[in-house]
Enzyme design. Structure first.
Site, PDB file in Angstrom:
ATOM      1  N   PHE A 157       1.213  -1.533   0.441  1.00 26.85           N
ATOM      2  CA  PHE A 157       0.405  -0.427   0.053  1.00 26.85           C
ATOM      3  C   PHE A 157       0.838   1.068   0.096  1.00 26.85           C
ATOM      4  O   PHE A 157       0.431   2.503   0.258  1.00 26.85           O
ATOM      5  CB  PHE A 157      -0.709   0.273   1.345  1.00 26.85           C
ATOM      6  CG  PHE A 157      -1.625  -1.779   1.794  1.00 26.85           C
ATOM      7  CD1 PHE A 157      -2.229  -1.396   0.346  1.00 26.85           C
ATOM      8  CD2 PHE A 157      -1.672  -1.857   2.485  1.00 26.85           C
ATOM      9  CE1 PHE A 157      -3.173  -3.095   0.504  1.00 26.85           C
ATOM     10  CE2 PHE A 157      -2.420  -3.303   3.004  1.00 26.85           C
ATOM     11  CZ  PHE A 157      -3.433  -3.427   1.346  1.00 26.85           C
ATOM     12  N   ILE A 162       3.171  -7.370  -3.979  1.00 26.78           N
ATOM     13  CA  ILE A 162       2.457  -7.002  -2.106  1.00 26.78           C
ATOM     14  C   ILE A 162       1.169  -7.812  -3.037  1.00 26.78           C
ATOM     15  O   ILE A 162       0.390  -7.180  -1.825  1.00 26.78           O
ATOM     16  CB  ILE A 162       2.402  -5.455  -2.569  1.00 26.78           C
ATOM     17  CG1 ILE A 162       1.952  -4.720  -3.362  1.00 26.78           C
ATOM     18  CG2 ILE A 162       4.298  -5.348  -2.830  1.00 26.78           C
ATOM     19  CD1 ILE A 162       1.972  -3.235  -3.126  1.00 26.78           C
ATOM     20  N   GLY A 221      -2.509   1.675 -15.149  1.00 30.99           N
ATOM     21  CA  GLY A 221      -2.964   0.469 -13.560  1.00 30.99           C
ATOM     22  C   GLY A 221      -4.646   1.059 -13.254  1.00 30.99           C
ATOM     23  O   GLY A 221      -5.351   2.150 -13.583  1.00 30.99           O
ATOM     24  N   GLU A 227      -4.445   1.711  -7.888  1.00 23.62           N
ATOM     25  CA  GLU A 227      -4.700   2.309  -7.042  1.00 23.62           C
ATOM     26  C   GLU A 227      -5.890   2.612  -6.986  1.00 23.62           C
ATOM     27  O   GLU A 227      -7.322   3.708  -6.222  1.00 23.62           O
ATOM     28  CB  GLU A 227      -3.633   3.665  -6.931  1.00 23.62           C
ATOM     29  CG  GLU A 227      -2.723   3.493  -5.910  1.00 23.62           C
ATOM     30  CD  GLU A 227      -1.618   3.952  -6.713  1.00 23.62           C
ATOM     31  OE1 GLU A 227      -1.287   3.962  -7.840  1.00 23.62           O
ATOM     32  OE2 GLU A 227      -0.832   4.324  -4.997  1.00 23.62           O
TER      33      GLU A 227
HETATM   34 MO1  MOS Z   1       1.822   3.266  -3.983  1.00 21.12          MO
HETATM   35  S1  MOS Z   1       0.576   4.032  -2.134  1.00 21.12           S
HETATM   36  O1  MOS Z   1       3.119   4.055  -4.951  1.00 21.12           O
HETATM   37  O2  MOS Z   1       2.886   2.057  -2.936  1.00 21.12           O
END
Ligand code: MOS
Length: 762
Positions: free
Chosen positions: A256, A482, A715, A718
């Site tokens: 994150f 991640i 992307g 986010e």
């Molecule tokens: Mo993101 S907040 O650039 O992992």
């Protein structure tokens, strides 16, 4: 994928929406076989059992260490080492502040007697077991010379400064036209302040490191979004050559943005392991995670929106005040959405920072947009109410295909389509047009919406692919997963590009021994690393084709190169073909290796890239208690090619739920006496659990954007959090007629304004 069309050498089209195959690492994860940083005895580390460290954090936010009494700790059972500033090895000074890669800065730990923030490590105890290290650490007595602190953003706003540049390199100020003058003469004016609180990442996996030295070389297993940056940062801190640092991060329990920087665990594990000549591991405790890592800044936002009565925007201004650590220069680019989302001839934005004696603020999922979209999208909802216009129509009225600040066209932009499709799917026409009028018993019900917007960026990456004589493909690159699904989408890209089944591909990542990449962050991971893998495959296909036509043992000998394609694990042309592995075995018994790379300089010039979407939410607000329940959320998104509908849906859904969290519960409060965050565990830092989440639906629109990068991917990681909190806030307004401008919208902020139950219109 493997069941798709044959892949020609020069036209390896990936499908517009890739199939939602299961995570290739899913089985490893659910069976506990995916090893995280704090675990050892994995396939990679067979040395002696590591010693265990425990960090002693400062209990003041600013001052000096006067004395440290560690006698009891040094003589406690099992203790091997107590490191303090008095005996820590010399390290490079912190910084530099203007580093091109701020995640590769030198970050000394225990470097001197200064305390810069609450939680700054003041001692590190290493013992045979965790319990021994912790017990000894708790016996250490530190006395401080405590200095006065400034930790309160609101009273300090007048001290706010303009710094040179913000996160992402953008300037803190922007101006198109004359927003102030246009606002002054606008027929409709909205002049409002919104604020958002401090937030912490609260990843499931805390930061942890295991350091193992082998002669002059150290390997650090850690939890890192960017292994190459962290290798450089550790090497700079320890004043050693980068080639003597290896950073490994195979599986990561949430990033994150909180694992873009590296922290004291990496340095302390490395220092202690070197001094002791034994492996040392350390994990931050959950409580330590709140202070010893980064957080999202509190924001104060002032918005002025001027419009004609038909909703056409005439002026937009967005001023933001944010916190940064006294010793740092991170600036959250809050007004980013205001710069690019809507057509408007007069736009001004401004970001000022207040340096406070708090830990460092830095990126947290969609830095800038996640919080800036709350101010902008709620202010637009206020405008819609003021002119009695449908909020969806207001957005459509101000749509543009040209970035209104840069005056550059978007490479692709389907905001209008997302709004229209979302409204239809959600049943937006059932929204109560008058706020506070839809009541079911104690529950006031309302609908809200907001646009979603997140800039797109390409970074640098390289990758290597090896075709073994048994036909198996192995991809190597220093990318990280991640939890987003990087292993899976890179497997898919290699499989689809080479015309093989995904089971024939192994992707190895998270290791600085592999070709470097920018890692995971800023929603650039899939497109950046994916493009590098795609190009490595292109290069491999070319090498195989050339070898086949020149090889008299190949059935393709003498074939025209342009007739060659790859399908079903074979290289084929004109009805002839052979297995990829057979060709590879003849070319090189050790396998055929190819490389690919992509550079951020390849991003399209003179155009702006971004992903878009639309959020819709329905909430019910209890008229007696002020409790807000999210009933359903819908997000419709257009992000270019969707590599894997399943993993991307998870990403977007997670972001939407985080928006719900930001809207209703998530908040950290500074204890101004001590400069710490008062709620520093998951009992007090409130994120939604399953029971807090109603229905969440994610839908993609098909979108092709061949300009953004070689694989046409924008992307998406986010985008889900951009606008979702505003949609909830706007739904609360629609349900109650109450406009809460201080997030989160907790019951105490609604209660004084809720109508007495008997007066609620039924
Ligand atoms: Mo993101 S907040 O650039 O992992």
């Amino acid at each position: 994928m493997a069941d798709g069309d044959p892949k020609g050498l020069h036209e390896p089209q990936l499908a517009p929406i890739g199939p939602g195959i299961d995570r290739v690492d899913g089985r490893l994860k659910v069976t506990g076989h995916a090893t995280y940083a704090y675990e050892y005895g994995s396939d990679e580390y067979h040395g002696p059992e590591p010693l265990v460290g425990f960090i002693v954090p400062a209990t003041i936010a600013r001052g000096r260490i006067v004395s440290i009494d560690s006698h009891a700790a040094e003589t406690a059972p099992g203790v091997r080492l107590v490191l303090t500033h008095a005996n820590a090895p010399p390290q490079a000074p912190w910084g530099p502040l203007d580093a091109e890669d701020r995640f590769a800065r030198a970050q000394p730990v225990l470097g001197n007697d200064l305390v810069r923030e609450y939680g700054d490590p003041v001692a590190f105890v290493v013992a045979d077991t965790f319990e021994q290290a912790r017990a000894a650490a708790l016996s250490i007595a530190v006395t401080y010379d405590r200095e006065p602190i400034e930790v309160d953003l609101p009273p300090s706003v007048s001290d706010a400064k303009l710094l040179g540049k913000m996160d992402g390199g953008e300037k803190p100020q922007s101006a198109v036209g004359d927003a102030a003058a246009a606002f002054a003469r606008a027929p409709v004016r909205i002049d409002v302040r919104y604020d958002t609180p401090y937030q912490n990442h609260a990843q499931m996996e805390p930061h942890a490191s295991l350091a193992v030295w082998d002669g002059p070389r150290v390997t650090i297993w850690c939890s890192s979004q960017m292994v190459d940056s962290h290798r450089a940062g550790v090497a700079a801190t320890l004043q050693m050559s980068k080639s003597n640092v290896r950073t490994v991060s195979r599986y990561i329990g949430g990033g994150f943005g909180g694992k873009l920087p590296y922290f004291s665990d990496q340095i302390l594990a490395a220092l202690a392991a070197k001094q002791l000549g034994k492996p040392v591991k350390v994990a931050l405790t959950r409580q330590q995670m709140f202070h010893l890592t980064t957080h999202r800044t509190q924001t104060f936002q002032h918005l002025q929106v001027g419009a004609a009565r038909d909703g056409a925007l005439q002026s937009l201004s967005h001023d933001a005040f944010v916190q940064t650590a006294r010793y740092d220069n991170f600036v959250e680019n809050v007004a980013q959405p205001t710069r690019g989302l809507y057509a408007c001839p007069n736009i001004s934005t401004l970001h000022k920072v207040v340096k406070l004696d708090l830990p460092r603020s830095d990126s947290m999922r969609a830095p800038g947009d996640a919080v800036g979209s709350i101010g902008l999208e709620c202010a637009l909802d206020e405008l819609a109410a003021a002119i009695d216009m449908d909020p969806v129509k207001l957005r459509l009225r101000n749509d543009t295909m040209v970035d209104p600040t840069r005056h550059e066209p978007y490479t692709s932009r389907k905001l209008a389509e997302c709004l229209t499709e979302g409204a239809a799917r959600f049943g937006w026409d059932k929204r109560p047009t008058r706020p506070g009028t839809l009541r079911e018993g104690e529950w006031l019900t309302g609908y809200g919406m907001a646009s979603a917007f997140r800039g797109n960026m390409l970074r640098n990456a390289s990758a290597q692919i090896t075709l073994a004589p048994d036909g198996h493909l192995t991809v190597r690159l220093a990318m990280t997963d991640i939890g987003t699904g990087s292993y899976t989408i890179l497997t898919q890209i290699a499989a689809e590009s080479m015309g093989v089944d995904p089971s024939q591909v192994t992707v190895l990542m998270g290791d600085t021994d592999f070709p470097p990449t920018a890692g995971s962050g800023g929603s650039f991971g899939a497109e950046t690393s994916g493009s590098a893998v795609f190009r490595a495959c292109e290069s491999l296909r070319a090498a195989l084709a050339q070898a086949a036509v020149a090889d008299s043992a190949s059935p393709l000998h003498g074939a025209a190169i342009e007739t060659i394609s790859f399908e079903g694990g074979r290289i084929v042309a004109g009805g002839q073909g052979e297995m990829l592995g057979a060709l590879a075995g003849r070319m090189s018994p050790g396998g055929v290796v190819a490389k690919g790379q992509v550079s951020k300089t390849e991003a399209p010039k003179g155009k702006t890239e971004a992903s878009f979407g639309a959020h819709f939410a329905e909430v019910a607000v209890n008229a007696i208690t002020g409790e807000v329940r999210m009933r359903r959320m819908l997000g419709v998104f257009a992000v270019g090619r969707v590599l894997n509908a399943k993993t991307l849906s998870s990403q977007l859904m997670g972001g939407m739920i985080w928006g719900l969290s930001s809207a209703l519960t998530e908040e950290n409060v500074v204890d101004t006496r001590f400069g710490d965050f008062a709620n520093h565990d998951l009992a007090n830092y409130h994120v939604p659990i399953q029971a807090d989440v109603g229905s969440v639906e994610v839908h993609f629109l098909q979108e092709q954007d061949p300009e953004v990068n070689p694989i046409g991917v924008k992307g998406g990681g986010e985008l889900g959090i951009c606008g979702s909190a505003a949609a909830i806030g706007n739904a609360v307004y629609n349900a109650t007629g109450i406009r809460v401008r201080s997030f989160p919208i907790s019951p105490d902020k609604l209660l004084p304004h809720l109508p007495a139950l008997s007066f609620v219109r039924v």
